[in-house]
Enzyme design. Sequence first.
Site, PDB file in Angstrom:
ATOM      1  N   GLY A  37      62.431  14.462  32.295  1.00 28.86           N
ATOM      2  CA  GLY A  37      62.893  13.409  33.200  1.00 28.86           C
ATOM      3  C   GLY A  37      62.114  12.124  33.035  1.00 28.86           C
ATOM      4  O   GLY A  37      62.636  11.034  33.306  1.00 28.86           O
ATOM      5  N   GLU A  71      63.548  20.415  27.746  1.00 27.37           N
ATOM      6  CA  GLU A  71      64.233  21.232  28.759  1.00 27.37           C
ATOM      7  C   GLU A  71      64.720  22.568  28.222  1.00 27.37           C
ATOM      8  O   GLU A  71      64.712  23.583  28.929  1.00 27.37           O
ATOM      9  CB  GLU A  71      65.430  20.468  29.343  1.00 27.37           C
ATOM     10  N   ALA A 113      60.701  15.993  36.164  1.00 27.95           N
ATOM     11  CA  ALA A 113      60.853  16.649  37.460  1.00 27.95           C
ATOM     12  C   ALA A 113      59.603  17.470  37.752  1.00 27.95           C
ATOM     13  O   ALA A 113      58.872  17.866  36.840  1.00 27.95           O
ATOM     14  CB  ALA A 113      62.063  17.560  37.405  1.00 27.95           C
TER      15      ALA A 113
END
Length: 694
Positions: free
Chosen positions: A103, A126, A62
């Site tokens: 991602g 993350e 992302a």
Amino acid sequence: MPTVTLERQGRIGVIVIDNPPVNAMSWGVPGAMIARLAEANAGGALDGIVLMGGGSGVIAGADIRQFGQPWPAGEPNLRDMITAVEASAKPVIAALKGSCLGGGLELAMACHQRVAAPKTMLGQPEIKLGFPPGAGGTQRLPRLVGAERALKMILDGNPISAIQAFEWGLIDAVLEGDLPAAAVAHARAAIAAGGPFRLVRDRASSPVPHGLFETARAEAAKRRGPQAAALASIDCVEAATTLPFDQGLAKERSAFEHCLASEDSRALRHVFFAERAAAKVPGVGEDAKPQAIASAAVIGSGTMGGGIAMCFADAGIPVRLLDADPAALQRGLATIRRNYEATAAKGRISAAEVEARMGRITPVSGFDQIGGADIIIEAVFEEMAVKTEVFAKLDANAKPGAILASNTSYLNVDAIAATIPARAGFVLGTHFFSPANVMRLLEVVRTKTASPQTLASVLALGRRLNKVPVVSGVCYGFIGNRMLEGYVRQAEFLLEEGCLPQQVDKAITGFGFPMGPFAMADMAGLDISWRKRKSQSAARDPRRRYSPIADQLCEQGRFGQKTGAGWYRYDKGSRTPLADPAVEAMIVASARSQGISRRDIGPEEITERCLYPLVNEGARILEERIAARAGDIDTVWVNGYAFPPWKGGPMHWASRLGLPKVLASITAFAKIHDGWDPAPLLVRAVQRNEGWPS
Ligand SMILES: NC(=O)c1ccc[n+]([C@@H]2O[C@H](COP(=O)([O-])OP(=O)(O)OC[C@H]3O[C@@H](n4cnc5c(N)ncnc54)[C@H](O)[C@@H]3O)[C@@H](O)[C@H]2O)c1
């Protein structure tokens, strides 16, 4: 504008995501990618699809800049892109290069196969931003590598190499040579062989070792820092082993949304951006090109000089090390070797690497032997006369244009620069933190005279040395140590007013610091600041409150861990701080002699008394433009003083608490204690209902 292109190579379609610099999945990318996939699937011209990143070849996750912002209505997102890949009738093969994180890896795992260049790193980082993977990472990774390995990758957030990924079954091949060509050849061969092209979502999870999730939860509960993202990740990986795929995915989605909205994650993202923003320095534009630094010299081979020399050696830059005292030079070299050998003993570097790094450090005995260095950093005694004498020798010996830096903690670097006016454009401060080879913070002290190019060069060098450089103006203690003073002062006053060192330390570790101020002082050594206080005692304002206990400890030879006693006592060979009745007696006597009646003080008051001075002084530092922005101050405190990153640094923390609340407490303290005058910037920010200036 990001583009996604489809190019045909025979019967293979190559889809390239082009969104410099890292091909992140920003708005527009998923939609374009879905359109290219549809084109590739239309008609019978193609047998399969290779998906890759343009430019650097990275397929990133992302776009973190767009995190927490509303996604434009109707605009497809990463999850839609993943759904489209899985729905593709033609097999999609992800070709990975550089880093494939977050991602990016989630997208790759949705493809029918994955191939990677040998140096690719793959991971789900993350958790470092306070949330679990949110696009199927917790569901697909366990199906590929097993729950145990998936859990490890997701919980520590560190990437693995392509070779490891291949051995674990995360990727299907490691391809040497030109990746686009090799990936197309691999796709042709795989299609000719008939696959297999089974989607990861259709695979069953492998059996789970007994007690895996219980142990992981127990360990997560012991973790320093936010546990929500870790516990949510464990739940999701467990769900991958017990629930149908789509139910697991739904569970992951809600865990992700929940953690993303948390204060912890917000703070961690603030820290992430603040670190990057710190690289942008007012007055240092694109035209200030860093000068090449191919060699270095360090003057002083003590605690700091040795560590700084290691930073250069670690980064592959040859460094000469000079000390006025030949015995100190030998001691310094021996310490460096011991440090490297300890790292090798832990398996982090090889024996050959120890020698390679030692080989980059050349001990020298005279200033005439360091004249060729592109940068020279002095780390001699913290005395102005000694520093200026060293700079005079540097002026006489350094080559023209060499950068001359001081590692001083407190001295006025403008005054140092003024002693060698012809070179003042090349003089600044490089304030490393101890241990210099470990600590990531580097305060770059901007003198009035340092040229933009000198600053740009040192900022670039800092990054090469794997540091987080933050520019500070010249003032006593720069950003970090200047703020530290108020914190330590209040901690000592709290003792006289009723606390014991262990109570203060407990409140501060309860807040999230790894150590409280007294355990930290014992570790650093009490004698350094004692010497500093003695040298400044004549200038001390007698109207200001002064706690004498630290001086009394030093007068008794209690210098901290190194003498087995300081604010605490230590058993022989141990670093565990033990409460010491002798220290309590000193504290009680000090309070009595000053007429202070001791009272019970709770952790909340301790935290406010110790940490609000950071905010108040931080506001003054901002107003004086010693720091360019509040985020720079946070970066200094997170990286140099172990302020808990999930609280975002003192300035972010204060903003989240609410500046009016912080100001109200500071104003209330100011009525009782000295040293609490509210910073004008803080007062103005509250009056105008504004945050910190940006
Ligand atoms: N120790 C820390 O935690 C720390 C942290 C940040 C910055 N600093 C700063 O770094 C500097 C060095 O501190 P340190 O703790 O490494 O000191 P140190 O006493 O361990 O080492 C200083 C070294 O400099 C050498 N030296 C002294 N005068 C010299 C001269 N004229 N020419 C060449 N060598 C000379 C000494 O022989 C000694 O080996 C100081 O300015 C200090 O304020 C220290």
